[in-house]
Write a protein that holds these residues in place. Sequence first.
Motif, PDB file in Angstrom:
ATOM      1  N   LEU A   1      -3.597  -4.216   6.799  1.00  0.00           N
ATOM      2  CA  LEU A   1      -4.351  -3.015   7.375  1.00  0.00           C
ATOM      3  C   LEU A   1      -3.780  -1.798   8.073  1.00  0.00           C
ATOM      4  CD1 LEU A   1      -6.255  -5.683  10.380  1.00  0.00           C
ATOM      5  CD2 LEU A   1      -6.579  -4.601   7.404  1.00  0.00           C
ATOM      6  N   LYS A   2      -2.684  -1.684   7.152  1.00  0.00           N
ATOM      7  CA  LYS A   2      -1.749  -0.139   7.335  1.00  0.00           C
ATOM      8  C   LYS A   2      -2.490   0.807   6.870  1.00  0.00           C
ATOM      9  CE  LYS A   2       2.656  -1.722   9.854  1.00  0.00           C
ATOM     10  NZ  LYS A   2       1.530  -2.238  10.977  1.00  0.00           N
ATOM     11  N   THR A   3      -4.121   1.023   6.703  1.00  0.00           N
ATOM     12  CA  THR A   3      -4.487   1.853   6.517  1.00  0.00           C
ATOM     13  C   THR A   3      -5.060   3.251   7.753  1.00  0.00           C
ATOM     14  OG1 THR A   3      -6.274   0.599   6.530  1.00  0.00           O
ATOM     15  CG2 THR A   3      -5.404   0.590   4.542  1.00  0.00           C
ATOM     16  N   PRO A   4      -5.561   4.608   7.070  1.00  0.00           N
ATOM     17  CA  PRO A   4      -5.744   5.696   7.649  1.00  0.00           C
ATOM     18  C   PRO A   4      -7.370   4.574   8.736  1.00  0.00           C
ATOM     19  CG  PRO A   4      -5.488   6.286   6.106  1.00  0.00           C
ATOM     20  CD  PRO A   4      -4.924   4.879   5.737  1.00  0.00           C
ATOM     21  N   MET A   5      -7.667   3.907   8.526  1.00  0.00           N
ATOM     22  CA  MET A   5      -9.397   3.215   8.573  1.00  0.00           C
ATOM     23  C   MET A   5      -8.982   2.421  10.739  1.00  0.00           C
ATOM     24  SD  MET A   5     -12.186   1.029   7.878  1.00  0.00           S
ATOM     25  CE  MET A   5     -13.696   0.169   8.476  1.00  0.00           C
ATOM     26  N   TYR A   6      -7.278   1.407  10.102  1.00  0.00           N
ATOM     27  CA  TYR A   6      -6.815   0.682  11.177  1.00  0.00           C
ATOM     28  C   TYR A   6      -6.181   1.047  12.038  1.00  0.00           C
ATOM     29  CZ  TYR A   6      -9.108  -2.807   8.768  1.00  0.00           C
ATOM     30  OH  TYR A   6     -10.891  -3.411   7.924  1.00  0.00           O
TER      31      TYR A   6
END
Length: 311
Positions: free
Chosen positions: A55-60
């Motif tokens: 979940l280390k993405t921009p969305m999260y």
Amino acid sequence: MGMNNSNVQEDFILLGFSDQSDLEKILFVVVLVTYFLTLVGNTVIILISSIDPQLKTPMYFFLTHLSLLDICFSTSIVPQLLWNLRGPAKTITALGCAVQLYVSLALGSTECVLLAVMAFDRYAAICKPLHYAAVMNRQLCQALAGIAWLSGVGNSVIQSTVTLWLPRCGHRGLHHFFCEVPSMIKLACVDIHANEVQLFIASLVLLLLPLALILMSYGHIVKAVIRIKSVQAWRKALGTCGSHSMVVSLFYGTIAAIYIQPNSSYAHTQGKFISLFYTVVTPTLNPLIYTLRNKDVKGALRRLFHRDLGS
């Protein structure tokens, strides 16, 4: 305690739902349960977004900011509301009212901008998939989150300060359950037309400008998906944008109903219930909407529980 005597005159009375005492008991339970769910749901999202490497993405990254905002926004309003629903004392000190005004307005305004930032992120993910990682790099994500927070704080400093400077001539009874600009400027004993115009313009900028950007992003997303003509693409786009569009509709719909309409038509009871929705209900729904409709979050929760059970 000598200080307090001079401040007694300055205390505000939050009339809230005091004219419906039966309703107050029901509301107390509903608001308490909802607030608990807000704290738990949003804390879970912040935790799994920071722990789970997938979940280390921009969305999260933005979703973590949204959850933090929701926790703080609810906390700036709900404890005082619960206190007032619980018994006959409906007062809030002048300082308490000022703090609540500044903090809740800053957080609410920040959320308006952050939802637009999240729409841009979805646009980049669906319309520019090959360049997504390069476009939404860490620096840009931090800058966009920073802009959201700064614009919210800036709006609050201006609006709240102008509102608190208005002479009130001893008027202290607010027809509301928290200190909010539209109901606070009603206490003024001078012509507030200029304030109403200024509030309307600020609301247009902070509500309608982000909303226009959100709709533009969605317009591009729809066009891109139509071009692809694959059921899979439609499903993916709906999956990533469905949650966001639900949150946007709930949050903007209720806030616009309060801030965009002229003050004269701002009915006491109706206004209070609409405010209750975006201050108490929406922050609870955000984590539910994002987790129930989201495979990534469900997977992260599963991994977290398995890890705990395994250890």
